[in-house]
Every structure is written in structure tokens, then in C-alpha cells.
Design a protein around this motif. Structure first.
Motif, mmCIF file in Angstrom:
data_model
loop_
_atom_site.group_PDB
_atom_site.id
_atom_site.type_symbol
_atom_site.label_atom_id
_atom_site.label_comp_id
_atom_site.label_asym_id
_atom_site.label_seq_id
_atom_site.Cartn_x
_atom_site.Cartn_y
_atom_site.Cartn_z
ATOM 1 N N PRO A 1 0.730 -1.375 0.128
ATOM 2 C CA PRO A 1 -0.094 0.019 -0.019
ATOM 3 C C PRO A 1 0.753 1.472 0.067
ATOM 4 C CG PRO A 1 0.013 -1.057 2.164
ATOM 5 C CD PRO A 1 0.585 -1.944 1.145
ATOM 6 N N THR A 2 2.130 1.276 0.499
ATOM 7 C CA THR A 2 2.620 2.591 0.703
ATOM 8 C C THR A 2 3.365 2.972 -0.748
ATOM 9 O OG1 THR A 2 3.451 1.752 2.909
ATOM 10 C CG2 THR A 2 4.627 3.600 1.915
ATOM 11 N N LEU A 3 3.822 1.882 -1.488
ATOM 12 C CA LEU A 3 4.218 2.172 -2.800
ATOM 13 C C LEU A 3 3.250 2.712 -3.609
ATOM 14 C CD1 LEU A 3 6.465 -0.948 -3.798
ATOM 15 C CD2 LEU A 3 7.131 1.214 -2.887
ATOM 16 N N MET B 1 -4.335 12.678 4.447
ATOM 17 C CA MET B 1 -5.461 11.677 4.445
ATOM 18 C C MET B 1 -4.858 10.241 3.879
ATOM 19 S SD MET B 1 -9.080 13.439 4.009
ATOM 20 C CE MET B 1 -8.829 13.300 2.246
ATOM 21 N N ASN B 2 -4.220 10.228 2.993
ATOM 22 C CA ASN B 2 -3.769 9.132 2.291
ATOM 23 C C ASN B 2 -2.695 8.461 3.171
ATOM 24 O OD1 ASN B 2 -3.447 7.680 -0.211
ATOM 25 N ND2 ASN B 2 -1.442 8.507 -0.270
ATOM 26 N N PHE B 3 -1.895 9.392 3.771
ATOM 27 C CA PHE B 3 -0.633 8.924 4.615
ATOM 28 C C PHE B 3 -1.455 8.202 5.744
ATOM 29 C CE2 PHE B 3 2.220 9.379 7.905
ATOM 30 C CZ PHE B 3 3.451 8.848 7.517
ATOM 31 N N VAL C 1 -2.989 4.658 4.726
ATOM 32 C CA VAL C 1 -2.014 3.825 4.443
ATOM 33 C C VAL C 1 -1.533 3.316 6.089
ATOM 34 C CG1 VAL C 1 0.369 3.213 3.886
ATOM 35 C CG2 VAL C 1 -1.560 4.400 2.311
ATOM 36 N N ARG C 2 -1.408 3.982 6.616
ATOM 37 C CA ARG C 2 -1.038 3.752 8.173
ATOM 38 C C ARG C 2 -1.779 2.714 8.863
ATOM 39 N NH1 ARG C 2 3.792 5.524 11.310
ATOM 40 N NH2 ARG C 2 5.142 6.002 9.500
ATOM 41 N N LEU C 3 -3.287 3.046 8.504
ATOM 42 C CA LEU C 3 -4.267 2.354 9.274
ATOM 43 C C LEU C 3 -4.549 1.104 8.580
ATOM 44 C CD1 LEU C 3 -6.894 5.164 9.903
ATOM 45 C CD2 LEU C 3 -5.408 4.003 11.706
ATOM 46 N N LEU D 1 8.525 7.134 10.031
ATOM 47 C CA LEU D 1 8.408 8.398 10.487
ATOM 48 C C LEU D 1 7.442 8.112 11.752
ATOM 49 C CD1 LEU D 1 8.472 11.502 9.913
ATOM 50 C CD2 LEU D 1 5.978 11.192 8.812
ATOM 51 N N GLY D 2 8.142 8.783 12.854
ATOM 52 C CA GLY D 2 7.329 8.741 14.116
ATOM 53 C C GLY D 2 7.930 7.684 14.804
ATOM 54 N N SER D 3 8.949 6.706 14.367
ATOM 55 C CA SER D 3 9.251 5.644 14.928
ATOM 56 C C SER D 3 10.781 5.611 15.103
ATOM 57 C CB SER D 3 8.863 4.300 14.433
ATOM 58 O OG SER D 3 9.072 4.157 13.150
ATOM 59 N N THR D 4 11.337 6.770 15.166
ATOM 60 C CA THR D 4 12.793 6.736 15.094
ATOM 61 C C THR D 4 13.502 6.366 16.139
ATOM 62 O OG1 THR D 4 12.726 9.030 15.846
ATOM 63 C CG2 THR D 4 13.420 8.548 13.235
ATOM 64 N N SER D 5 12.658 6.003 17.522
ATOM 65 C CA SER D 5 13.124 5.751 18.738
ATOM 66 C C SER D 5 13.185 4.090 18.557
ATOM 67 C CB SER D 5 11.829 5.828 19.811
ATOM 68 O OG SER D 5 10.691 5.228 19.298
ATOM 69 N N ASN D 6 12.583 3.416 17.543
ATOM 70 C CA ASN D 6 13.021 2.171 17.163
ATOM 71 C C ASN D 6 14.163 1.701 16.676
ATOM 72 O OD1 ASN D 6 10.281 1.526 18.062
ATOM 73 N ND2 ASN D 6 9.411 1.684 15.847
ATOM 74 N N LEU D 7 14.792 2.799 16.067
ATOM 75 C CA LEU D 7 16.190 2.653 15.441
ATOM 76 C C LEU D 7 17.104 2.792 16.623
ATOM 77 C CD1 LEU D 7 15.561 5.041 12.296
ATOM 78 C CD2 LEU D 7 16.072 2.485 12.340
ATOM 79 N N PRO D 8 18.585 2.155 16.347
ATOM 80 C CA PRO D 8 19.364 2.435 17.179
ATOM 81 C C PRO D 8 20.015 3.812 17.018
ATOM 82 C CG PRO D 8 19.885 0.480 15.772
ATOM 83 C CD PRO D 8 18.835 1.028 14.999
ATOM 84 N N ALA D 9 20.663 4.663 18.203
ATOM 85 C CA ALA D 9 20.824 5.900 18.297
ATOM 86 C C ALA D 9 21.481 6.422 16.860
ATOM 87 C CB ALA D 9 21.605 6.042 19.723
ATOM 88 N N PRO D 10 22.905 5.672 16.604
ATOM 89 C CA PRO D 10 23.415 6.048 15.497
ATOM 90 C C PRO D 10 22.726 6.152 14.136
ATOM 91 C CG PRO D 10 24.855 4.295 16.502
ATOM 92 C CD PRO D 10 23.256 4.428 17.238
ATOM 93 N N MET D 11 21.698 5.202 14.096
ATOM 94 C CA MET D 11 21.044 5.311 12.744
ATOM 95 C C MET D 11 19.800 6.349 12.718
ATOM 96 S SD MET D 11 19.884 1.362 12.044
ATOM 97 C CE MET D 11 20.887 0.086 11.211
ATOM 98 N N ALA D 12 19.331 6.602 13.987
ATOM 99 C CA ALA D 12 18.458 7.681 14.064
ATOM 100 C C ALA D 12 18.953 9.018 13.889
ATOM 101 C CB ALA D 12 17.752 7.753 15.543
#
Lengths: 258, 80
Positions: free
Chosen positions: A112-114, A157-159, A162-164, A174-185
Motif C-alpha cells: 500500500p505505501t508504494l 489523509m492518504n498517509f 495507509v498507516r491504518l 516516520l514517528g518511530s525513530t525511537s525504534n532505530l539504534p541511536a547512530p541510525m536515528a
């Protein structure tokens, strides 16, 4: 007018992109599953975010145009949408390359994102044909602004839609950089800043070029002595300077009887 | 000193994924380069027009272009 601060912005952009590339290739660790291929993430996702934000910004600028009737807002809206389209093309191409490396296919229609991004892109691809299909400058600007506002409202709305959706094949960022390791974020955020600066620089570059061109045309009209011709087929987004310069020349000419 | 610093950096793992990563980054920079090239061409046109205008302004006795029914430059689209 628009060229003010362009040099500083350009230098900041070059520095930011250099730093971002350095971080991407020499600081951010390799991702466990995708390995080196994940480096595309640092260019693909910021491009997508900035393209979508640019489309929304184009809508906001169009609101300002409809409120004030100032053609400069229309021109800004046009330039921002134009630049977002270029970023969207880059997003689609880098995304396809990533998909090929990761999934073995250039495009996955079930994702769906693509598909939603492609829909947004195709929607905005009609902006310029619609705009230039209208001859009357006033109507052209008004219709383009209405289109920009409607399409700009469609983007978030489209975004959200897709999220839902339940099929989560595409990596969420987006909104989940906390899931990334600190250097990646950190690398991702620097990359995002670098591409935001690139977007701002290119927009400013184009606005400056358009403004300069309008000034040159106004000067040409003044020297050519066809001030009475007025802004016959002047496009709606022409900066006010060209129009005012023409009127000023016409007034001066009428006083001198030329 | 710079060469020594570069030598200290870890080698890039350019295995099978390398071509895709390289492709993505090359495409991006090619797009930016094409855009800048187009803008440079436009800037060249503006420069040329300015040159013509300068030439026109340096002819004090010359009649204005178009006053004899000649080709009057038409206003163009700002968005072109």
C-alpha cells in the motif's frame, strides 16, 4: 529579493549533504537483516517525507494566495509543488531500486505505501497540465490554488489511510525513530535535514531565477517602448514587479506623450 | 594527513547490495545535476537577454524597438 541568503543556504546545503553522506557510509552501523542495502533508506525516506511535506506546503501557500490574491503566493505554491514532484520522482526511482535489491521486484502492487505514493505522484502530475491548459491568468491561478489545496488535503489523509491499513510489508519510519539504534536515528535525522535544505535551496534558486527573468522582461518592455501593451498574456504567477514596472512605464510614457 | 585519515576509515562492504546502493545515490545526484544544468541554461538565457538590453540602452539616439512596427518582444510566461 528572492536571492537574499541564497549563498549561505547553498553552502549550508553542501555541508549538510557532505556530513550526511559521511554519516551514512562511515558512521551508521549496518542493519542486521538488509545489510549494506539499507543505506538506501537514508536517501529514500527523507526524499519521500520532504516531497509529501512539500505538497502540503504547496496547499498552504495556495490558501494564502486565495486569501490575499497576491500572485507571489501562487508562484511560491507552484515552485514548491514543482520541486516536490522532482523529489517524488527521485523517491519512486530510489524506492524501486531498493525494492529490487530487497524483494527482487522493481515494483510490488500489493504494497500500500508504494501504490499510495504513486497515486499522490500521479495526482500532482496533472497539476501543470491543468494549470497551463487555462488561458486566463486569473482563472489559472485560482484553479491551480484550488487544486493545490484539495490535493494538499488528500496527502495526509492518504498517509493516515495507509498507516491504518493492516498489510505492513513496508518498513515504518516516520514517528518511530525511537525504534532505530541511536547512530541510525541520528544519521537519518541529519539526512532529513540535509534534504530539507536541498529542497529549500532549489526552491529559492528557482524563485530567484523566475523573479530575475520577470525583471528582465519588464526592463525589455520598458526599453522596447511597448508599455501600453500591458501584461496581455502575463501568467498569473508573474511577480508583481513586472506588472508594476509596466504600469509605471505606461504612466511615464502617457505624461511625456510618447 | 587527509590520506591517513581516509585510510583509517572502515572499508565499505560493496558486495551484491553495492550496485543497488550506488544506483540509488547516482540516480539522486543525476536528478539534482540535471535540474541544476537546466537552471544554468536558463541563467545563460537571462544573461544573454541582459546583454541585449545593455546594448539597447547604450544607443541613446536609436528609436525604441517596435516603434516602427517591428517585432515587439512578447511577454512570456514566468512559469515557463
Amino acid at each position: 529579493m528572492y536571492g537574499k541568503g541564497l549563498r549561505a543556504l547553498s553552502i549550508s546545503t553542501v555541508v549538510a549533504i557532505t556530513v550526511a553522506l559521511g554519516l551514512v557510509f562511515f558512521y551508521a552501523p549496518l542493519e542486521a537483516e538488509q545489510g549494506f542495502l539499507q543505506k538506501i533508506f537514508y536517501v529514500h525516506v527523507p526524499l519521500a517525507i520532504i516531497a509529501l511535506c512539500g505538497f502540503v506546503l504547496g496547499g498552504l501557500l495556495a490558501i494564502q494566495h486565495l486569501r490575499t490574491r497576491d500572485p507571489r503566493w501562487d508562484m511560491r505554491s507552484y515552485v514548491v509543488i514543482h520541486m516536490s514532484l522532482i523529489f517524488a520522482v527521485a523517491t519512486l526511482i530510489t524506492g524501486s531500486i531498493w525494492a529490487k535489491g530487497s524483494w527482487g521486484h522493481w515494483w510490488v502492487w500489493s504494497e500500500p505505501t508504494l501504490v499510495s505514493f504513486l497515486i499522490v505522484f500521479l495526482l500532482y502530475a496533472t497539476y501543470q497540465p491543468l494549470r497551463f491548459a487555462i488561458e486566463d491568468p486569473e482563472r489559472q491561478a485560482r484553479y491551480a490554488s484550488v487544486f493545490a489545496i484539495t490535493a494538499g488535503a488528500f496527502v495526509p489523509m492518504n498517509f493516515i489511510a495507509v498507516r491504518l491499513s493492516t498489510a505492513y510489508l513496508h518498513p515504518r519510519v516516520l514517528g518511530s525513530t525511537s525504534n532505530l539504534p541511536a547512530p541510525m536515528a541520528f544519521t537519518f535525522l541529519v539526512s532529513l535535514l540535509a534534504f530539507a535544505l536541498l529542497f529549500a535551496t532549489l526552491c529559492k534558486y528557482e524563485l530567484t531565477a523566475k523573479h530575475t527573468r520577470a525583471q528582465v522582461r519588464a526592463l525589455r518592455r520598458r526599453l522596447a517602448g511597448d508599455a501600453f501593451e500591458g501584461p496581455r498574456r502575463q501568467r498569473s504567477a508573474a511577480p508583481a514587479l513586472g506588472h508594476h514596472a509596466t504600469i509605471a512605464t505606461a504612466r511615464a510614457s502617457s505624461r511625456t506623450g510618447v | 594527513m587527509l590520506a591517513a585519515a581516509v585510510a583509517e576509515l572502515p572499508a565499505l562492504p560493496l558486495h551484491t547490495a553495492g550496485k543497488y546502493v550506488a544506483g540509488a545515490y547516482i540516480v539522486l545526484f543525476a536528478i539534482v545535476l540535471i535540474y541544476v544544468a537546466i537552471m544554468a541554461i536558463r541563467l545563460g538565457r537571462i544573461e544573454q537577454e541582459l546583454g541585449e538590453l545593455l546594448e539597447l540602452s547604450e544607443r541613446p539616439s536609436a528609436p525604441p524597438v517596435g516603434s516602427q512596427g517591428g517585432d515587439v518582444p512578447q511577454p512570456e510566461s514566468t512559469l515557463a
